[in-house]
Design a protein around this motif. Structure first.
Motif, PDB file in Angstrom:
ATOM      1  N   ASP A 178      31.477 -16.510 -42.935  1.00 56.82           N
ATOM      2  CA  ASP A 178      31.521 -15.298 -42.109  1.00 56.82           C
ATOM      3  C   ASP A 178      30.537 -14.254 -42.594  1.00 56.82           C
ATOM      4  O   ASP A 178      30.429 -13.997 -43.787  1.00 56.82           O
TER       5      ASP A 178
ATOM      6  N   SER B 129      28.215 -12.589 -37.641  1.00 50.39           N
ATOM      7  CA  SER B 129      29.104 -13.490 -36.899  1.00 50.39           C
ATOM      8  C   SER B 129      30.267 -12.715 -36.293  1.00 50.39           C
ATOM      9  O   SER B 129      30.720 -13.004 -35.189  1.00 50.39           O
ATOM     10  N   ILE B 130      30.732 -11.688 -37.018  1.00 55.93           N
ATOM     11  CA  ILE B 130      31.833 -10.878 -36.489  1.00 55.93           C
ATOM     12  C   ILE B 130      31.372 -10.094 -35.270  1.00 55.93           C
ATOM     13  O   ILE B 130      32.042 -10.043 -34.242  1.00 55.93           O
TER      14      ILE B 130
ATOM     15  N   ASP C  44      31.062 -12.133 -32.264  1.00 63.59           N
ATOM     16  CA  ASP C  44      32.384 -12.364 -31.686  1.00 63.59           C
ATOM     17  C   ASP C  44      32.819 -11.183 -30.822  1.00 63.59           C
ATOM     18  O   ASP C  44      33.398 -11.370 -29.752  1.00 63.59           O
TER      19      ASP C  44
ATOM     20  N   TYR D 230      40.944 -13.196 -27.840  1.00 60.57           N
ATOM     21  CA  TYR D 230      39.863 -13.950 -28.483  1.00 60.57           C
ATOM     22  C   TYR D 230      39.613 -13.405 -29.900  1.00 60.57           C
ATOM     23  O   TYR D 230      39.514 -14.153 -30.870  1.00 60.57           O
ATOM     24  N   LEU D 231      39.550 -12.069 -30.005  1.00 59.86           N
ATOM     25  CA  LEU D 231      39.298 -11.478 -31.323  1.00 59.86           C
ATOM     26  C   LEU D 231      40.445 -11.757 -32.288  1.00 59.86           C
ATOM     27  O   LEU D 231      40.234 -11.969 -33.479  1.00 59.86           O
TER      28      LEU D 231
ATOM     29  N   VAL E 186      42.432 -14.406 -32.183  1.00 55.26           N
ATOM     30  CA  VAL E 186      42.370 -15.821 -32.549  1.00 55.26           C
ATOM     31  C   VAL E 186      41.263 -16.049 -33.567  1.00 55.26           C
ATOM     32  O   VAL E 186      41.423 -16.799 -34.529  1.00 55.26           O
ATOM     33  N   ARG E 187      40.148 -15.360 -33.375  1.00 57.39           N
ATOM     34  CA  ARG E 187      39.031 -15.508 -34.309  1.00 57.39           C
ATOM     35  C   ARG E 187      39.247 -14.681 -35.583  1.00 57.39           C
ATOM     36  O   ARG E 187      38.368 -14.604 -36.430  1.00 57.39           O
ATOM     37  N   ARG E 188      40.372 -14.039 -35.663  1.00 59.41           N
ATOM     38  CA  ARG E 188      40.733 -13.201 -36.819  1.00 59.41           C
ATOM     39  C   ARG E 188      39.724 -12.102 -37.103  1.00 59.41           C
ATOM     40  O   ARG E 188      39.472 -11.733 -38.245  1.00 59.41           O
ATOM     41  N   VAL E 189      39.119 -11.606 -36.021  1.00 60.38           N
ATOM     42  CA  VAL E 189      38.209 -10.476 -36.205  1.00 60.38           C
ATOM     43  C   VAL E 189      39.030  -9.201 -36.316  1.00 60.38           C
ATOM     44  O   VAL E 189      38.749  -8.340 -37.139  1.00 60.38           O
TER      45      VAL E 189
END
Lengths: 362, 482
Positions: free
Chosen positions: A50, A54-55, A58, A240-241, A243-246
């Protein structure tokens, strides 16, 4: 040291039987030198893949559906507003860093996110120079002058929105109804294009439930800024964020729950209590604010409890402004006010240290 | 339910060698045995250049203080005794032995003449001390001293086989291939400590090892296997004790202070070997892995073997090495020399190419994402600690608990802003420790003064508080003149 290295190398060379066999095979490729200089650094020696970039990508992905809806609903002019905002934000950041002889970091995409958020906060009828000023204010004044990424104490996009709202209230609050097209490059919008009618937030302020129908408004068929109208797609982006752990759930949930609770307990329109609650959540910029603005890393608390507190604070101030303030919408100022309290919230919610307080070596 | 703690995170475990049987490395032609392979005093070589030594013979003795002896891991001739720069930057005397290939074992190495049931605690401690066993998980605390300090204080014996570091599977394979020896080692340690119960903690990514242990422990209720959640840093003593006992070990205290003693699985194996066969600690299991290694393997290696021998046995290098790590990638130590020897604490040798440093050139900027705070197993706020450390605000860092940091590296690993958080924290911890040590030295000095010279106690306290050197120094001169 080199002598020693040679010593040990010479001693080991005849010793290891496998070495001569392995070396020619290795030399076939790029001539691997096992004795080449090594990096000596302290642990950890591995790194998660990460990165800031990449964040941010996202976040861009999560924002995209709502932008597309905005373009669909408010016509191609929205595209130019969004593009101008993004390009200017990235450009101003690069320019500032170039002039200040700093490392140019626009590839981390954080400026693009800020620019996109500035654009999404504009009504599709805004003049084309508005996003330029907005991007300048967000990137240069709010972000870079305070030290760049992670060091700004206010959400740049929201601060820009607040600035634009105060400076050009007419341009910023003239929200058009959806599906009234305006040409892509028109500098000013003909007032005939705007179907003059009250925005949902204006109606809510007077205790009237907008007659668009809750489902339509959830989908995004309502007046508002480009990016805030499609509640459903904003929620999808938020999921989505998550789930992506953002982002973590704390701020959006506590923020929305506070707003829901207050509007349920003290509705402007007691006859249709639940509809009123739904409208308070769906109508204005709350979803965009709660999911994307109030979760901005740099300007929100870093602890889980702090984030809950932050969300509750945002919800309280939002509802305070909506009920008693001069503005119809309170999300912007609520988040900005809470932004300034982050250090105190962090301090207040310091996690309890594992093993308690150290005994200072006594 | 697997037991665990709050914080930490799952690191890509890269356990590529989980199915690689432990292979015995062919005896190396040359071993280089550092005289300090553990925490404590350095050993002094008790052999001379040219001496013939036997496998298992003592070649380095501790003269005073904490420490354990070093034994020859091969038979042969002492080729050289010289100082070599170790990975930690210190010069350490190494005894270099040329292998004669005869594998002649020192005749004094015999199984202990008594049955295990009859051996006393003191005898076990003495066997363990003479065998030179130190903790083999990486921290290398002399095991005999650990037993001594735990005597009478502890109620729980925990065997640490969490092996939470990525890549390493040495303990995993050991449990699979030699569970009986480990279990017997545990029983010996239990006997030494007078305990009736022991727990073997294994992460749930090693279910085959857990099954194997349980098969061996059927019908026995004195040793139980505890399934831990696969999470880094589950193998840290503090997190392990918390997961098993629900007790938070206070900062600055040892596990024995909360009634626990923890041994690594391989240490137990070594204890068994020492008691049952009289064999001192002269070899260990090492995982050789990393993206530069052709065929990653688990190897049984004589101590002192240069890394390059292991690497060559694993098919050699397939990419240009950029970093060689002794131990796990999260807390291991980078080496500067591919000829460095395997020591008692070398659980793995990882050879990484430059691909591993992908993010090396990215700018460093905290974006306050909060991952470090969320994942910190010590529940600190690493982002603030890094900020304070960078600005050298040591007091604030201390207020935020910098001294509680266990340096597990979770924060740095996760940081999307590429902030070397734990590295900053280490800098601050070193600084604070140095200051404290200086203060304590000054305090001790001024206490001596008060003992020697008839100074009223209040004055000495104020002198101690001021701490800075000049006053105590002048007093020192007075005292010495008296």
């Amino acid at each position: 040291m080199t002598d020693k290295e040679k010593d040990t190398a010479a001693a080991a060379a005849p010793a290891s039987d496998a070495a001569p066999a392995a070396e020619p095979a290795a030399k076939e490729k790029k001539a691997i030198d096992p004795h080449a200089m090594l990096t000596v650094s302290t642990s950890p020696h591995i790194k998660s893949p990460d990165t800031t970039r990449s964040i941010m990508i996202d976040v861009l992905i999560a924002l995209l559906p709502s932008c597309i809806w905005g373009v669909y609903a408010f016509g191609p002019r929205s595209v130019s507003l969004l593009l101008i905002a993004v390009i200017c934000a990235v450009g101003f950041e690069a320019l500032y860093q170039f002039i200040m002889k700093k490392r140019i970091t626009v590839t981390d995409c954080s400026a693009a996110v800020t620019g996109l958020l500035v654009g999404m906060n504009l009504p599709s009828t805004a003049p084309l120079w508005i996003p330029i000023i907005g991007a300048f204010f967000a990137i240069v004044v709010v972000k870079q002058l305070y030290g760049g990424i992670g060091k700004n104490f206010m959400n740049p996009a929201l601060a820009a929105r607040a600035f634009l709202m105060l400076a050009w209230p007419n341009a910023m609050t003239a929200s058009p109804q959806p599906f009234t097209t305006s040409s892509m490059f028109s500098v000013s919008v003909d007032s005939a294009d705007i179907v003059a009618s009250a925005t949902p937030m204006q109606l809510l302020k007077t205790g009237t439930i907008p007659d668009n129908g809750i489902f339509n408004m959830l989908l995004g068929a309502k007046a508002g800024t480009i990016g805030e109208v499609s509640t459903l797609l904003l929620i999808a982006g938020g999921i989505y964020l998550l789930v992506r752990r953002v982002i973590t759930w704390h701020i959006p949930v506590s923020y929305l729950a506070t707003v829901a609770l207050i509007s349920y307990l003290f509705p402007q329109n007691a006859a249709e209590r639940l509809e009123f609650v739904a409208c308070e959540i769906i109508c204005g910029g709350l979803m965009l604010g709660a999911v994307f603005m109030a979760t901005d890393y740099a300007t929100t608390p870093i602890t889980a409890n702090g984030r809950l507190l932050f969300g509750v604070g945002c919800g309280l101030i939002t509802m305070f402004i909506r009920y008693f303030g001069g503005y119809n919408e309170g999300v912007t100022f609520a988040i900005l006010i809470m932004n300034t309290l982050v250090w105190y919230i962090d301090n207040l919610t310091k996690p309890k240290r594992f093993g308690g307080v150290p005994n200072n070596g006594k | 339910m697997a037991l665990t703690f709050r914080g930490g995170m799952h690191v890509d475990d890269h356990k590529n060698t989980r199915r690689c049987k432990i292979e015995t490395l062919p005896p190396p032609a040359l071993v280089s045995l550092p005289m300090s392979q553990h925490i404590g005093a350095h050993c002094v070589p008790c052999v001379k250049v040219g001496d013939t030594v036997l496998k298992g013979q003592v070649i380095g003795q501790v003269e005073s203080g904490l420490g354990c002896p070093v034994h020859a891991s091969v038979s042969g001739r002492v080729k050289a005794i010289k100082e070599i720069n170790a990975a930690n930057g210190m010069k350490i005397v190494n005894v270099i032995i040329e292998n004669d290939g005869c594998n002649t074992i020192d005749p004094s190495i015999q199984p202990y003449p008594k049955r295990i049931q009859d051996i006393t605690t003191e005898e076990i401690i003495e066997i363990v001390r003479r065998a030179g066993i130190s903790g083999m998980g990486g921290a290398t605390f002399p095991t005999y001293a650990k037993i001594q300090s735990a005597l009478g204080k502890v109620q729980h014996l925990i065997v640490n086989c969490a092996e939470c570091e990525p890549y390493i599977t040495a303990n995993h394979r050991l449990l699979l291939e030699n569970p009986a020896a480990v279990i017997n080692g545990v029983k010996i340690l239990m006997r030494a400590l007078g305990l009736r119960k022991a727990e073997i903690a294994v992460e749930d990514n090693k279910l085959d090892a857990i099954n194997k242990l349980e098969q061996h422990l059927v019908g026995s209720d004195i040793i139980s296997v505890k399934v831990m959640k696969t999470k880094y840093p589950q193998g840290d003593e503090r997190q392990l004790i918390y997961a098993l006992k629900g007790v938070e070990l206070p900062t600055g205290q040892l596990p024995a202070d909360v009634g626990c003693v923890i041994f690594n699985a391989e240490t137990c194996y070594a204890v068994f070997d020492a008691v049952a066969h009289g064999m001192p600690l002269i070899e260990r299991t090492v995982t050789v892995d990393g993206d530069c290694i052709k065929t990653p393997k688990n190897l049984r290696v004589p101590l002192g073997t240069p890394y390059i021998d292991l690497i060559n046995y694993c098919g050699g290098l397939r990419a240009q090495p950029k970093k060689i790590v002794n131990g796990g990638p999260m807390m291991g130590m980078a080496q500067w020399d591919i000829e460095a020897p395997v020591t008692k604490g070398t659980s793995a040798i990882l050879v990484f190419s430059e691909k591993n440093d992908l993010h090396y050139n990215l700018p460093e900027a905290c974006i306050r994402c909060g991952r470090c705070v969320k994942n910190c197993p010590m529940h600190l706020m690493p982002n603030y600690l890094a900020t304070f450390s960078k600005a050298e605000h040591f007091d604030e860092a201390e207020q935020f608990g910098v001294m509680s940091c266990v340096e597990c590296g979770t924060c740095s690993y996760n940081c999307p802003g590429q902030v070397p958080i734990v590295q900053y924290i280490r800098k601050t911890k070193t600084h604070i420790n140095n200051v404290r040590r200086a203060q304590q030295a000054a305090l001790a000095a001024s206490k001596k003064e008060t003992a020697a010279a008839p100074v009223p106690p209040a004055a000495s306290v104020s002198a101690a508080k001021e701490m800075q050197a000049p006053e105590p120094k002048s007093e020192n001169k007075e005292a010495s003149s008296k």
